[in-house]
Write a protein that holds these residues in place. Structure first.
Motif, PDB file in Angstrom:
ATOM      1  N   HIS A  82      25.777  23.549   3.284  1.00  0.00           N
ATOM      2  CA  HIS A  82      25.967  24.383   2.356  1.00  0.00           C
ATOM      3  C   HIS A  82      25.195  25.556   1.331  1.00  0.00           C
ATOM      4  N   ASN A 121      29.525  28.377   4.007  1.00  0.00           N
ATOM      5  CA  ASN A 121      29.840  26.912   5.173  1.00  0.00           C
ATOM      6  C   ASN A 121      28.843  27.074   6.115  1.00  0.00           C
ATOM      7  N   ASP A 133      27.412  19.401   7.115  1.00  0.00           N
ATOM      8  CA  ASP A 133      28.241  20.461   6.693  1.00  0.00           C
ATOM      9  C   ASP A 133      26.986  20.709   5.751  1.00  0.00           C
ATOM     10  N   THR A 153      26.361  25.354  16.680  1.00  0.00           N
ATOM     11  CA  THR A 153      27.438  24.680  16.560  1.00  0.00           C
ATOM     12  C   THR A 153      28.069  25.155  17.841  1.00  0.00           C
ATOM     13  N   LYS A 205      29.131  24.389   9.518  1.00  0.00           N
ATOM     14  CA  LYS A 205      29.125  23.105  10.964  1.00  0.00           C
ATOM     15  C   LYS A 205      28.294  23.162  12.074  1.00  0.00           C
TER      16      LYS A 205
END
Length: 244
Positions: free
Chosen positions: A162, A168, A160, A137, A170
């Motif tokens: 979940h 969340n 993304d 990330t 990303k």
């Protein structure tokens, strides 16, 4: 998570620790403890006493106890620990293979190869939550337990992810294909790709139809026509196995 470095050369020990600390600067979401040993016999005795680490970075050629001696002792104690060998010679590669070493790196160590070895080691390590999915990330590397992933969406070449707690995560822009990024997950029977842009965790499915799948969070995930029949079959097989 504990990482152990063992090298009877103080100079090389410092260099390896420096590289490790640099790597850890980008890996902010896991507490990592580092132990260093210049005396291989001291480490060997600790392993004999069942004081184990998650990852070992070992010099191959050392006095008193070699890296292979330590590797064999680790394997007798617990086969899940990850071993990375660093050495000035490539003649012991077969010995490293016999103790199931994750990587065999030649000195002087290249930063890129060392970081790749650590990526692999961390992704391979199983802790309390089971296997981990490693994702890069903007804030650094994050390790996510498989069990916490509800589904992953590929949104404009960004993963993304979940989670079951509503969070969340990303990724940065992915250079490889989505299929490549999720390949390791699909080796686990709990995960199923239902669309070119979605992979789901079957453990968190509430309801499956021909066109979509409803997750426990209430999110409706599209199921492509090409994958519909196969998705239904895989889900039924998975569900039936849960009740055996």
């Amino acid at each position: 998570m504990k990482i152990v470095i063992c090298d009877d050369s103080i100079e090389d020990l410092i260099k390896i620790e420096k590289l490790l600390r640099k790597y850890m600067g980008s890996y902010t979401n896991t507490e990592i403890e580092v132990e260093k040993y210049s005396n291989p016999s001291q480490l060997y005795n600790k392993i004999c006493g069942k004081e184990l680490a998650d990852i070992y970075i070992l010099d191959m050629l050392m006095d008193e106890k070699s890296g292979i001696d330590i590797g064999n002792r680790i394997r007798k104690a617990d086969s899940k620990n990850v071993i990375i060998y660093v050495t000035s010679s490539d003649e012991f590669a077969l010995d490293a293979y016999r103790v199931q070493a994750a990587r065999y790196l030649l000195k002087p160590i290249k930063e890129e190869e060392f970081f790749e070895a650590l990526d692999y080691a961390l992704a391979s390590t199983e802790i309390k939550n089971g296997p981990l999915y490693l994702v890069k990330t903007k804030g650094g590397f994050v390790s996510i337990p498989y069990s916490k992933i509800e589904y992953i969406e590929n949104a404009s070449r960004v993963l993304d992810i979940h989670l079951t707690d509503g969070e969340n995560i990303k990724s940065i822009f992915i250079r490889k294909s989505f299929d490549t990024e999720i390949e390791e997950l699909l080796n686990d029977k709990s995960f199923l790709q239902v669309h070119k842009s979605f992979v789901i965790n079957l453990k968190h499915v509430k309801r499956l139809t021909m066109n979509n799948v409803v997750m426990e969070s209430g999110k409706s995930i599209p199921v492509s026509k090409a994958r519909s029949a196969g998705a239904k079959k895989e889900y039924l097989i998975f569900a039936s196995e849960q009740y055996r």
